[in-house]
Design a protein around this motif. Structure first.
Motif, PDB file in Angstrom:
ATOM      1  N   ALA A   1      -7.876   3.821  13.648  1.00  0.00           N
ATOM      2  CA  ALA A   1      -7.477   2.474  14.090  1.00  0.00           C
ATOM      3  C   ALA A   1      -6.010   2.210  13.766  1.00  0.00           C
ATOM      4  O   ALA A   1      -5.290   1.578  14.553  1.00  0.00           O
ATOM      5  CB  ALA A   1      -8.378   1.433  13.445  1.00  0.00           C
ATOM      6  N   ASP A   2      -5.543   2.703  12.619  1.00  0.00           N
ATOM      7  CA  ASP A   2      -4.129   2.538  12.270  1.00  0.00           C
ATOM      8  C   ASP A   2      -3.233   3.265  13.261  1.00  0.00           C
ATOM      9  O   ASP A   2      -2.174   2.750  13.659  1.00  0.00           O
ATOM     10  CB  ASP A   2      -3.874   3.075  10.861  1.00  0.00           C
ATOM     11  N   VAL A   3      -3.644   4.466  13.664  1.00  0.00           N
ATOM     12  CA  VAL A   3      -2.857   5.237  14.626  1.00  0.00           C
ATOM     13  C   VAL A   3      -2.779   4.498  15.955  1.00  0.00           C
ATOM     14  O   VAL A   3      -1.722   4.442  16.601  1.00  0.00           O
ATOM     15  CB  VAL A   3      -3.465   6.642  14.810  1.00  0.00           C
ATOM     16  N   ALA A   4      -3.895   3.926  16.390  1.00  0.00           N
ATOM     17  CA  ALA A   4      -3.924   3.223  17.676  1.00  0.00           C
ATOM     18  C   ALA A   4      -3.016   2.007  17.685  1.00  0.00           C
ATOM     19  O   ALA A   4      -2.568   1.562  18.755  1.00  0.00           O
ATOM     20  CB  ALA A   4      -5.360   2.814  18.012  1.00  0.00           C
ATOM     21  N   GLU A   5      -2.706   1.440  16.502  1.00  0.00           N
ATOM     22  CA  GLU A   5      -1.864   0.250  16.427  1.00  0.00           C
ATOM     23  C   GLU A   5      -0.375   0.561  16.353  1.00  0.00           C
ATOM     24  O   GLU A   5       0.455  -0.347  16.367  1.00  0.00           O
ATOM     25  CB  GLU A   5      -2.273  -0.580  15.213  1.00  0.00           C
ATOM     26  N   VAL A   6      -0.003   1.852  16.256  1.00  0.00           N
ATOM     27  CA  VAL A   6       1.411   2.221  16.214  1.00  0.00           C
ATOM     28  C   VAL A   6       2.062   1.883  17.549  1.00  0.00           C
ATOM     29  O   VAL A   6       1.487   2.128  18.624  1.00  0.00           O
ATOM     30  CB  VAL A   6       1.568   3.720  15.897  1.00  0.00           C
ATOM     31  N   ASP A   7       3.257   1.326  17.510  1.00  0.00           N
ATOM     32  CA  ASP A   7       3.951   0.931  18.736  1.00  0.00           C
ATOM     33  C   ASP A   7       4.162   2.139  19.648  1.00  0.00           C
ATOM     34  O   ASP A   7       4.600   3.208  19.208  1.00  0.00           O
ATOM     35  CB  ASP A   7       5.321   0.325  18.393  1.00  0.00           C
TER      36      ASP A   7
ATOM     37  N   GLY B 216       6.997   6.651  15.525  1.00  0.00           N
ATOM     38  CA  GLY B 216       6.152   5.810  14.688  1.00  0.00           C
ATOM     39  C   GLY B 216       5.071   6.609  13.976  1.00  0.00           C
ATOM     40  O   GLY B 216       4.750   6.341  12.811  1.00  0.00           O
ATOM     41  N   LEU B 217       4.501   7.592  14.652  1.00  0.00           N
ATOM     42  CA  LEU B 217       3.470   8.427  14.032  1.00  0.00           C
ATOM     43  C   LEU B 217       4.050   9.265  12.898  1.00  0.00           C
ATOM     44  O   LEU B 217       3.402   9.449  11.862  1.00  0.00           O
ATOM     45  CB  LEU B 217       2.840   9.342  15.083  1.00  0.00           C
ATOM     46  N   GLU B 218       5.245   9.784  13.109  1.00  0.00           N
ATOM     47  CA  GLU B 218       5.868  10.583  12.052  1.00  0.00           C
ATOM     48  C   GLU B 218       6.159   9.714  10.833  1.00  0.00           C
ATOM     49  O   GLU B 218       6.004  10.160   9.685  1.00  0.00           O
ATOM     50  CB  GLU B 218       7.140  11.238  12.584  1.00  0.00           C
ATOM     51  N   ALA B 219       6.596   8.468  11.057  1.00  0.00           N
ATOM     52  CA  ALA B 219       6.808   7.555   9.936  1.00  0.00           C
ATOM     53  C   ALA B 219       5.494   7.233   9.239  1.00  0.00           C
ATOM     54  O   ALA B 219       5.423   7.138   8.003  1.00  0.00           O
ATOM     55  CB  ALA B 219       7.485   6.280  10.437  1.00  0.00           C
TER      56      ALA B 219
ATOM     57  N   VAL C  28       0.844  -1.186   0.000  1.00  0.00           N
ATOM     58  CA  VAL C  28       0.000   0.000   0.000  1.00  0.00           C
ATOM     59  C   VAL C  28       0.884   1.243   0.000  1.00  0.00           C
ATOM     60  O   VAL C  28       1.761   1.399   0.850  1.00  0.00           O
ATOM     61  CB  VAL C  28      -0.934   0.013   1.226  1.00  0.00           C
ATOM     62  N   ARG C  29       0.657   2.111  -0.982  1.00  0.00           N
ATOM     63  CA  ARG C  29       1.478   3.313  -1.118  1.00  0.00           C
ATOM     64  C   ARG C  29       0.824   4.509  -0.411  1.00  0.00           C
ATOM     65  O   ARG C  29      -0.079   4.344   0.386  1.00  0.00           O
ATOM     66  CB  ARG C  29       1.664   3.620  -2.607  1.00  0.00           C
ATOM     67  N   SER C  30       1.299   5.684  -0.754  1.00  0.00           N
ATOM     68  CA  SER C  30       0.846   6.926  -0.123  1.00  0.00           C
ATOM     69  C   SER C  30      -0.672   7.069  -0.214  1.00  0.00           C
ATOM     70  O   SER C  30      -1.278   6.841  -1.266  1.00  0.00           O
ATOM     71  CB  SER C  30       1.526   8.111  -0.802  1.00  0.00           C
TER      72      SER C  30
ATOM     73  N   ASP D 274       3.689   8.784   4.703  1.00  0.00           N
ATOM     74  CA  ASP D 274       2.946   8.241   3.569  1.00  0.00           C
ATOM     75  C   ASP D 274       1.561   8.860   3.420  1.00  0.00           C
ATOM     76  O   ASP D 274       0.752   8.381   2.617  1.00  0.00           O
ATOM     77  CB  ASP D 274       2.805   6.715   3.705  1.00  0.00           C
ATOM     78  N   ARG D 275       1.296   9.910   4.204  1.00  0.00           N
ATOM     79  CA  ARG D 275      -0.034  10.526   4.170  1.00  0.00           C
ATOM     80  C   ARG D 275       0.142  12.042   4.086  1.00  0.00           C
ATOM     81  O   ARG D 275       0.260  12.727   5.113  1.00  0.00           O
ATOM     82  CB  ARG D 275      -0.847  10.140   5.412  1.00  0.00           C
ATOM     83  N   PRO D 276       0.164  12.606   2.881  1.00  0.00           N
ATOM     84  CA  PRO D 276       0.387  14.044   2.719  1.00  0.00           C
ATOM     85  C   PRO D 276      -0.659  14.915   3.411  1.00  0.00           C
ATOM     86  O   PRO D 276      -0.390  16.079   3.721  1.00  0.00           O
ATOM     87  CB  PRO D 276       0.336  14.228   1.190  1.00  0.00           C
ATOM     88  N   GLY D 277      -1.837  14.373   3.668  1.00  0.00           N
ATOM     89  CA  GLY D 277      -2.891  15.182   4.269  1.00  0.00           C
ATOM     90  C   GLY D 277      -2.820  15.297   5.774  1.00  0.00           C
ATOM     91  O   GLY D 277      -3.576  16.074   6.371  1.00  0.00           O
ATOM     92  N   GLN D 278      -1.939  14.551   6.428  1.00  0.00           N
ATOM     93  CA  GLN D 278      -1.858  14.579   7.885  1.00  0.00           C
ATOM     94  C   GLN D 278      -0.517  15.163   8.336  1.00  0.00           C
ATOM     95  O   GLN D 278       0.510  14.986   7.677  1.00  0.00           O
ATOM     96  CB  GLN D 278      -2.008  13.173   8.474  1.00  0.00           C
TER      97      GLN D 278
END
Length: 834
Positions: A542-548, A681-684, A117-119, A688-692
């Motif tokens: 949900a993706d954010v909540a799964e970040v280490d 982890g959030l910055e990484a 999955v890309r950007s 891949d998400r230009p809108g955030q």
């Protein structure tokens, strides 16, 4: 009547300077008021043609407002839904070719290449049936349950992360819709404006659950739009609105209607405040002009002129002068309105730039209002002079008018006190009410200063005179005693100078205090480690909540609520700012709870600002009747009350409450609690998400968004022309007042005073008047702002750049000295005899 007009022209020739000052006061004020009136008309009437729904001749929507008995309806800021089955009823109306239910759904789209999955990009999705009304050029096929259609622009943007370039039909993408994620195929690429992603009707229906934003209607070829529109209105009933023409733009894009509301609120506040300011300055200019004509008016009374004729004469003069200044003011006002409209939209103060409505209506209203104010003011100022017996009028014309009555002085002192008292409300109540109360008292203080000014000036200069002995320089001695002897004249100059000082102080410090109080509460109230800004779907959350390292990820949505209340037998409806937060809000926010617990903010529940809860008579555990931003009536349970209402709004609701009623389909912000690993982890993840955008929150970082900066910018935009107008009007008033003293200066010269001594005396008078004005401004404006600072921040001084006070004081001294000294120098260079 002819003699009155002739007299007006003759008198104007003899007092050109005074009436030029009046003409300028009308010119400057008329320009600003016209700009406000044009923007007000724009907010009421501006239309933006539809774009995405341009091929639908009719749009059927909800009223988008809450009716209020015997008052203006309150507009809803979020989309009010309509039943999806309304489209079937409309389709049976003769003349209707096709209908489509339209709804906006936030989605996240990511291209898939090499099983990776890309950007990802966040976009708006709509039902393909709506786009199909326009029969746009489609490369590929319509979407199905497992496919989508992309606009060429979005396909290009998504393809930038792939080495193959833009996406094409058959490519696979990862689609996040609602709380689900799935892999779908790109069925087609379309060239269509507006919507970036098109979904199948079945897919949209599974999300919206029979509630949509609006119904788009395409008519048969040759069908009369007005006739069919009337038939559709009969078919749908009075609970819905059928829109045609360019008005469809505000229905298609809710931001257009909201921008009209925002612009209207801003423009009416400016257009409503400025006439008061213009009225004060115009009345001052009129008083100065008429005071210079006391001898001529007395002679008119002596030769038999009636009081009414005298007032007609004065009103005629004032009307001529006002007309001279008003004509160019109207033209410049339209230009200024266009400039302001562009700047407001560019800065984001209004959500969408609206086309300025240029019509003669605004100019006609301003002209009528201005001339009415001038004529009424002229008659009021001339009332006393016109009623005096001829013999008394002639005698009075040679000396300073009688001191003000005790009633006037008492009323002025009372208003001065009332101007300060509202500021003490900040010591008791919180929120914006405290700021409005403190700022509104300044106007009463200025009026009180104008009424009680002569007595106060006489009292202060009396003390100065007793301290100025015979050994003092003669110019100082003369300056103090002249100011005291002509207290009425001096008080007028002090009032207009104090007005400039007070307007600046209140405009600067009220806004900066609000900004600092808001930032202070947000800084203390946010306990999160990081903030993510940008539209996010539930799947993204949900993706954010799964970040280490992430311990909690709490979504936030800015919204508003409405509450109706009965007061004195009438129902009023008010809008309040609101913030919706997700579960675990207590782990990222500390709202300084008074009662209850923020951890209970789940389901149909809200927390209230403590001051608001007391005013509404609602406590923890009780239900409160509200309307959400889309008009849905709800009765949530109050689970907590809190103190930090300035930083987080009047109401903090659960996001569950919004989603259950069709709101919060995406999130504005996410607050994250976690360690350093979580932030990395959030910055990484955001790479891949230009809108955030991920922002770590340090101990002194506030949650403040860009809005306070925009509000500050708006304050500066309003303040600069207003202050410039006031200062130039002050200079004109001082020059006119000084020109009236030509006989006084001639007498001093005959008694042996040198030109240098006369100029020195006038300079000292100007400095003394400026000092009195600054002292009055401190009492009228700075003192309330200091009390406000003590109430909301515990700091008993004005909250903001303190250099503003000495800066404006210096400007006032320069203007006063320059105006009075320059005019005196010109008079002394002329050969004037007493």
């Amino acid at each position: 009547m002819r003699r009155s007009r002739l007299g007006a022209r003759v008198f104007s020739r003899g007092h050109v300077g005074a009436f030029l000052a009046l003409a300028f006061a009308v010119f400057g004020g008329g320009t600003l008021v016209t700009a406000g009136a044009v923007l007000t008309e724009t907010g009421l009437r501006a239309q933006v043609p539809p774009e995405r729904l341009a091929h639908a001749q009719l749009l059927v929507s909800a009223p988008q407002r809450v009716p209020v008995d015997e008052d203006f309806d309150v507009r809803l800021l979020d989309r009010e839904p309509v039943p999806a089955d309304l489209a079937e009823r409309i389709a049976r109306v003769p003349g209707v070719e096709a209908t489509a239910a339209d709804v906006t759904l936030p989605v996240s789209v990511s291209p898939i290449s090499d099983s990776r999955v890309r950007s990802a990009l966040t976009a708006d999705a709509h039902d393909w049936a709506v786009a199909a009304l326009a029969s746009p050029p489609l490369h590929g096929s319509a979407p199905a349950a497992d496919s989508i259609v992309l606009t060429r622009e979005l396909a290009t943007d998504l393809g930038e992360s792939l080495s193959t370039g833009a996406l094409e039909t058959g490519d696979r993408v990862d689609l996040s819709l609602g709380d689900t994620r799935r892999e779908v195929r790109v069925a087609g690429i379309v060239d269509a404006p507006g919507a970036a992603v098109h979904l199948s009707t079945a897919t949209v229906a599974s999300i919206t659950r029979e509630r949509v934003d609006l119904i788009a209607v395409r008519l048969d070829d040759g069908a009369d739009t007005d006739t069919v529109a009337e038939a559709v209105r009969d078919a749908v009933g009075p609970g819905f609105v059928v829109t045609t023409g360019d008005a469809r733009g505000a229905v298609e894009a809710l931001g257009v209607g909201n921008a009209r509301l925002e612009l209207l609120a801003l423009a009416t506040s400016i257009a409503g405040t400025l006439p008061l300011l213009v009225g004060c300055i115009t009345a001052s200019a009129l008083a100065t002009a008429i005071a210079g004509q006391r001898r001529e008016l007395a002679l008119l009374r002596a030769v038999g002129a009636t009081p009414r004729q005298v007032r007609d004469l004065v009103a005629g003069q004032a009307t001529v002068a006002a007309a001279v200044g008003l004509a160019p003011a109207l033209l410049l006002g339209y230009v200024l309105a266009g400039w302001c409209n562009t700047k407001l939209a560019a800065a984001g103060v209004v959500s969408v730039q609206l086309p300025v409505v240029v019509s003669p209506l605004a100019g006609a209203v301003v002209a009528l209002l201005t001339l009415t104010i001038v004529r009424v003011s002229a008659r009021a100022v001339a009332l006393r002079a016109s009623r005096r017996p001829a013999t008394e009028a002639i005698g009075e014309a040679q000396v300073e008018p009688r001191p003000p009555t005790r009633v006037r002085t008492g009323l002025g002192l009372a208003l001065l006190g009332l101007g300060v008292i509202p500021a003490f409300a900040a010591l008791v109540i919180r929120g914006e009410d405290a700021f409005l109360s403190a700022a509104s008292g300044t106007l009463a203080g200025i009026v009180g200063l104008a009424l009680a000014g002569p007595v106060l000036v006489r009292a202060v200069t009396g003390r100065l005179a007793r301290g100025t002995g015979e050994g003092a320089p003669v110019t100082r001695w003369l300056a103090v005693r002249q100011t005291r002897a002509h207290a009425l004249r001096s008080a007028g100059s002090v009032t207009v100078l104090a007005l400039a000082f007070s307007v600046t102080a209140v405009q600067v410090y009220a806004q900066s205090t609000l900004e600092r109080a808001t930032a202070h509460e947000q800084t203390d109230g946010v306990t999160a480690a990081a903030r993510i800004v940008g539209a996010m779907t539930p799947v993204d959350l949900a993706d954010v909540a799964e970040v280490d390292g992430v311990e909690a990820a709490v979504p936030m949505v800015s919204t508003s609520v409405l509450r109706s209340n009965r007061w004195l037998g009438e129902t009023t409806t008010e809008r309040f700012s609101a913030l919706a937060v997700g579960p675990d809000a207590d782990r990222v926010l500390d709202l300084d709870a008074v009662a209850g617990d923020l951890a209970a903010l789940r389901g149909e529940s809200v927390a209230l600002d403590a001051t608001t809860a007391r005013r509404w008579g609602v406590g923890v555990g009780e239900q409160v009747a509200l309307r959400l931003g889309n008009g849905e009536q709800v009765d949530p349970v109050v689970v907590a009350t809190y103190q930090r209402g300035l930083g987080f709004g009047t109401v903090v609701a659960s996001t569950d409450l919004l989603t259950m009623h069709g709101l919060a389909r995406s999130y504005d912000t996410v607050l994250v609690q976690g360690d350093a690993q979580a932030i990395d982890g959030l910055e990484a993840w955001a790479d891949d998400r230009p809108g955030q955008r991920v922002t770590p929150l340090t101990a002194d970082a506030a949650l403040t968004t860009e809005r306070p900066w925009l509000e500050r910018w708006l304050g500066v935009v309003v303040l600069i022309p207003m202050l410039g107008y006031v200062l130039v009007a002050v200079a004109a008033s001082l020059r006119t007042t000084t020109r009236r003293r030509r006989e006084e200066f001639a007498t001093l010269r005959m008694l042996g005073a040198t030109p240098r001594q006369v100029l020195s005396m006038v300079t000292r008078e100007a400095v003394l008047l400026s000092g009195l004005a600054v002292a009055a401004g401190i009492g009228v404006a700075v003192l309330p702002m200091s009390i406000l600072g003590a109430g909301v921040l515990g700091r008993p001084w004005p909250q903001g750049p303190l250099w503003v006070l000495p800066a404006i004081a210096t400007i006032l001294v320069v203007i006063a000295v320059g105006s009075m000294r320059g005019t005196t120098g010109r008079l002394l260079r002329r050969s004037v005899s007493p």
